[in-house]
Design a protein around this motif. Structure first.
Motif, short mmCIF file in Angstrom:
data_model
loop_
_atom_site.label_atom_id
_atom_site.label_comp_id
_atom_site.label_asym_id
_atom_site.label_seq_id
_atom_site.Cartn_x
_atom_site.Cartn_y
_atom_site.Cartn_z
N UNK A 84 0.95 -1.22 -0.05
CA UNK A 84 -0.08 0.01 -0.15
C UNK A 84 0.84 1.20 -0.05
N UNK A 85 0.41 2.27 -0.29
CA UNK A 85 1.00 3.72 -0.09
C UNK A 85 2.19 3.91 0.90
N UNK A 86 1.58 3.66 2.15
CA UNK A 86 2.18 3.74 3.32
C UNK A 86 3.62 2.86 3.64
N UNK A 87 3.32 1.62 3.10
CA UNK A 87 4.33 0.64 3.19
C UNK A 87 5.40 1.12 1.92
N UNK A 88 4.76 1.25 0.75
CA UNK A 88 6.00 1.53 -0.45
C UNK A 88 6.86 2.91 0.19
N UNK A 89 6.02 3.84 0.80
CA UNK A 89 6.83 5.01 1.32
C UNK A 89 7.86 4.68 2.46
N UNK A 90 7.57 3.76 3.41
CA UNK A 90 8.41 3.32 4.29
C UNK A 90 9.55 2.59 3.80
N UNK A 91 9.28 1.74 2.62
CA UNK A 91 10.44 0.93 2.17
C UNK A 91 11.19 2.00 1.28
N UNK A 92 10.58 2.78 0.43
CA UNK A 92 11.53 3.89 -0.26
C UNK A 92 12.53 4.84 0.59
N UNK A 93 11.95 5.21 1.68
CA UNK A 93 12.67 6.09 2.57
C UNK A 93 14.02 5.17 2.97
N UNK A 94 13.92 4.00 3.12
CA UNK A 94 14.95 3.07 3.78
C UNK A 94 15.93 3.00 2.67
N UNK A 95 15.59 2.61 1.49
CA UNK A 95 16.64 2.39 0.42
C UNK A 95 17.07 3.65 0.05
N UNK A 96 16.44 4.48 -0.20
CA UNK A 96 17.06 5.81 -0.71
C UNK A 96 18.16 6.46 0.37
N UNK A 97 17.63 6.40 1.94
CA UNK A 97 18.53 6.91 2.71
C UNK A 97 19.92 6.20 2.95
N UNK A 98 19.87 4.81 2.60
CA UNK A 98 21.03 3.79 2.81
C UNK A 98 21.65 3.69 1.47
#
Length: 184
Positions: free
Chosen positions: A159-173
């Motif tokens: 869902x949109x919240x899970x996708x944002x959660x995942x995207x923040x992690x991979x982009x930050x790292x």
């Protein structure tokens, strides 16, 4: 459970005689409210900050550096990763690099950026290894992750919240994220 324990420990350290004034670089432990120039603001998880001084027993004055686009401060001109946002105001001229100061509760600061992402990393590997071997986040840039996530989201059915959660992690790292050298 781990996250609750960490939050309690960080809060106890912040309330005690622990002073952050001597620490130079810290990281936002989780997205939180703050004050920037007497305006309500948000500082986003993982954002590196420089602790300038303790304001009082509960709060610290921190500095954030990023690229301005209206009421948001990003890591770069591509707007790949949001650092801070402010209500009813603007950070300045779009495209300029700016340092801003914010007041934040000490309990929302962490010294080790890798601790911040433990749950995110677990979520990443749980979802991204169901069909294939997952790539380590630092193998790709933030823009590459944007493309990969757009392609994979249909398969992962987040869902949109899970996708944002995942995207923040991979982009930050990612290899051009907040702290690519911290993982090495």
């Amino acid at each position: 459970m781990k996250a609750i324990f960490k939050k309690i420990l960080i809060t106890l350290l912040a309330v005690g005689s622990f002073s952050l004034a001597s620490a130079s670089e810290m990281y936002i432990f989780q997205t939180t409210d703050a004050k920037i120039d007497n305006n309500k603001a948000k500082l986003y998880i993982g954002t590196p900050v420089k602790v300038l001084k303790d304001v009082d027993a509960k709060n610290s004055l921190v500095e954030i550096s990023g690229m301005v686009f209206g009421d948001k401060l990003y890591i770069n001109k591509d707007k790949s990763l949001l650092l801070a946002s402010v209500e009813k105001s603007s950070f300045g001229k779009d495209g300029e690099i700016k340092k801003v100061q914010a007041i934040i509760e000490k309990g929302y600061l962490a010294s080790n950026p890798l601790e911040i992402w433990e749950e995110h990393e677990e979520f990443f590997y749980e979802n991204c290894t169901q069909c294939h071997a997952a790539h380590a986040p630092e193998e790709h840039s933030m823009l590459e992750w944007d493309a990969i996530l757009q392609t994979m989201n249909g398969f992962a059915q987040l869902d949109a919240q899970e996708a944002a959660y995942l995207a923040r992690f991979v982009k930050a790292t990612s290899n051009n994220g907040f702290y690519p050298k911290a993982k090495k």
